[in-house]
Design an enzyme around this catalytic site. Structure first.
Site, PDB file in Angstrom:
ATOM      1  CG  HIS A 138      49.755  26.252  37.878  1.00 21.57           C
ATOM      2  ND1 HIS A 138      48.461  26.104  38.313  1.00 21.57           N
ATOM      3  CD2 HIS A 138      50.475  26.673  38.954  1.00 21.57           C
ATOM      4  CE1 HIS A 138      48.390  26.454  39.606  1.00 21.57           C
ATOM      5  NE2 HIS A 138      49.600  26.780  40.012  1.00 21.57           N
ATOM      6  CD  GLU A 193      51.427   8.134  22.493  1.00 24.95           C
ATOM      7  OE1 GLU A 193      51.841   9.207  22.071  1.00 24.95           O
ATOM      8  OE2 GLU A 193      51.112   7.195  21.733  1.00 24.95           O
TER       9      GLU A 193
END
Ligand code: ARG
Length: 465
Positions: free
Chosen positions: A163, A297
């Protein structure tokens, strides 16, 4: 492309009117399928050998054809091939040029019993097989690079996350080994795909089969295929290998994207775990202090176009009737784009991972004592307390440390521990070591040094057998 009279086109016999010039452009695949020129020439070379075995062309004609094909190959390779009006695709362009070199009297025989339907399917399979084999080798390099890095930096610990919250300490090499595991599965899956697609459609004709009984096994063997597609209708209409290639690429790019996302997060000032090499980052045009992880990216972003090619192509073919339909020409641009994107992505990933630097202090500095709360619970398990109970007790220790505003559970005194549970003893302090925590996880797949080493060895053997 001009509206050349239909009788000059290779298929022009029954057409009388000129084609709409835009239709010529719309129809043409030569601008992109010329990538397959070598596969097309190879297919014709072997196909004409098959024709010669049948006595449909002579030895002399065969050697003329091969001479012509060789010259055409050289023209494509050197950029000297001159495209002409009416060159609809790579198949018509090569055949037209062959006629110019050796005369139409001979070149007019090469298409005997063959259709562009089995021809294009053959060219595509040769092309995709060779491209995927190249990618397979680059992928092996990527995996070996990751393994090597993991071996060298085995000492470094870092937080493992779930998480995106600090969970338990792990080795940095364990994180690397996770991606090496994903990529090794990709590697094996790709090997299977190459094996499965490497079967020959050649000799299936337009759809119904070969009218002169060509030896399809001979054609297959000489083109490096493992066998023939057993039904001529399927041979010309099957594009599952294109779908599988795009699916494989999508899954691989999904792994690359997650790998990139992790590294982007680790490269922020807030984390500071890694620093990309200059070769794989760029600056900002406005803010002089910035160094952006553009390579990562782009790896993450380009995954989108690959998923798109898969979805788009499935839409293109989902309801075409059997067998060949021109819709199928729409396989090429997304497929080629997908192959190029994947090939470059593998190479860039290898470059990034082999040149980035890590900050051991920042990684280990991000480890906090609360990440050992499970180890504290395990401490009592070793003293015979059921885990469900120890989990609760450890939670109380975390809470007490918080209430007392201590820097961590390791700062509780033995009295405080005993007050929470009398079964705590002096040796509880040995629990508060990240190294000890990590080294406890020796079971297969775990983060202990011995377990990570085994993972790396196993991965290596899976890709270098
Ligand atoms: N350029 C075509 C393609 O890529 C070749 C096959 C054409 N076949 C046909 N029946 N028109 O699909």
């Amino acid at each position: 492309m001009s509206d050349k009279p239909a009788e000059l086109k290779l298929w022009g016999g029954r057409f009388t009117g000129a084609t709409d010039p835009l239709m010529n452009l719309y129809n043409a695949s030569l601008p992109y399928d010329q990538k397959m020129y070598a596969a097309d020439l190879e297919g014709t070379k072997v196909y004409t050998q098959g024709l010669q075995k049948l006595g449909l062309i002579t030895e002399h004609e065969l050697s003329e054809i091969h001479r012509g094909l060789e010259q055409i190959g050289k023209e494509w390779a050197s950029g000297e091939f001159v495209e002409k009006d009416g060159d609809e695709d790579i198949h018509t362009a090569n055949e037209r040029r062959l006629g110019e070199i050796i005369g139409r009297g001979i070149s007019g025989k090469v298409h005997t019993g063959r259709s562009r339907n089995d021809q294009v399917a053959t060219d595509m399979r040769i092309f995709v097989r060779d491209e995927l084999t190249k990618i397979l080798n680059f992928l092996k390099e990527l995996i070996l690079t990751i393994i090597k890095r993991a071996d060298t930096e085995m000492d470094v610990l870092m937080p493992g996350y779930t998480h995106l919250q600090r969970a338990q300490p792990i080795r940095w090499s364990h994180w690397l080994s996770m991606y090496a595991t994903y990529f090794t599965e990709d590697y094996k899956r790709l090997e299977q795909i190459i094996e499965r697609l490497n079967v020959s459609p050649l000799g299936a004709g337009a759809l119904a089969g070969h009218p002169y009984g060509i030896d399809r096994e001979f054609l297959a063997e000489n083109l490096g295929f493992n066998g023939v597609i057993g039904n001529s209708l399927a041979a010309v209409s099957d594009r599952d290998f294109v779908v599988e290639t795009m699916f494989w690429s999508s899954l691989f790019m999904n792994h690359v994207s997650r790998f990139s996302e992790d590294l982007i997060i680790y490269s922020t000032a807030e984390f500071g775990f890694i620093k990309l090499a200059d070769a794989y980052s760029t600056g900002s045009s406005l803010m002089p202090q910035k160094k952006n992880p553009d390579s990562l990216e782009l790896l993450r972003g380009k995954s989108g176009r690959v998923f798109g090619s898969l979805a788009g192509f499935l839409m293109s073919i989902k309801s075409i009737p059997s067998t060949y339909n021109k819709d199928m020409q729409e396989d090429k641009e997304p497929l080629f784009d997908c192959l190029t994107t994947v090939e470059h992505s593998v190479l860039i990933s290898t470059g990034v991972i082999s040149t980035l630097s890590i900050n051991k202090e920042a990684m280990e500095g991000a480890l906090t004592m609360d990440m050992l709360a499970t180890d504290l619970a395990d401490y009592l398990v070793r003293k015979g307390v059921p885990f469900r109970e120890t989990h609760h007790i450890s939670g109380e220790c975390v809470k007490t440390a918080e209430d007392e505003k201590l820097s961590g559970i390791d700062q509780l005194t033995l009295e405080q521990f005993k007050k929470i549970d009398s079964r705590f003893e002096d040796d509880v302090k040995d629990t508060f070591s990240f190294e000890v925590s990590v080294e406890r996880r020796t079971a297969t797949g775990g983060t202990a040094r011995s377990a990570v080493k085994k993972q790396l060895e196993s991965l290596k053997s899976q890709i270098t057998k």
